[in-house]
Motif scaffolding. Structure first.
Motif: not given
Ligand SMILES: [Zn+2]
Length: 157
Positions: A130-157
């Motif tokens: 699953s990949i989802k995308a969101t914005t930072a609502e123009k707030l902070g360094f992501i919102g100003q277009g100066d940076g990008i962030m990704a977070i992931a959770v993995a379940l393995v067996k």
């Protein structure tokens, strides 16, 4: 056969004139990531999530950004190598959920391709990625277009 969970997070600076690689594909964009590798935050977060689930430290431990071997490396290779490490421990993917946070461009139309590229590398179905995308609502360094962030959770067996 007990499931194990891992999480990963990654940030990069964005600058004009650089390429934007996300989820293993090149995204048309005015700005791209400043990085030692190709700066693919989605794949880096997923590498850390699967390594974390296997108790195998992190991406920086296995692929140091001080090593010339990894200069400008395609992050799909880092994901392949991370997956090889968890496979050595007898682990396989149950599912992965990722959120990428950036202001622009809109990623919706690229997400199906990202899911299939990642699924091939991790020997699973795109339904499990699953990949989802969101914005930072123009707030902070992501919102100003100066940076990008990704977070992931993995379940393995
Ligand atoms: Zn990174």
């Amino acid at each position: 056969m007990n499931p194990r969970i891992g999480q990963g997070i990654d940030f990069h600076r964005l600058e004009k004139g650089l390429k934007l690689w996300l989820g293993g594909i090149l995204i048309p964009s005015e700005k791209g990531c400043v990085a030692h590798s190709d700066g693919d935050v989605v794949l880096h977060a997923i590498c850390d999530a699967i390594l974390g689930a296997a108790g195998l430290e992190d991406i920086g431990h296995h692929f140091p950004d001080t090593s010339p071997e990894f200069k400008n490396i395609d992050s799909k290779i880092l994901l392949q190598r991370s997956y090889a490490l968890i496979k050595e421990k007898g682990l396989s993917i149950i599912n992965i959920d990722t959120t990428v946070c950036l202001e622009t461009p809109k990623l919706k139309s690229y997400i199906p391709k990202m899911r299939s590229v990642i699924a091939v590398i991790l020997e699973t179905s795109p339904e499990n990625i699953s990949i989802k995308a969101t914005t930072a609502e123009k707030l902070g360094f992501i919102g100003q277009g100066d940076g990008i962030m990704a977070i992931a959770v993995a379940l393995v067996k």
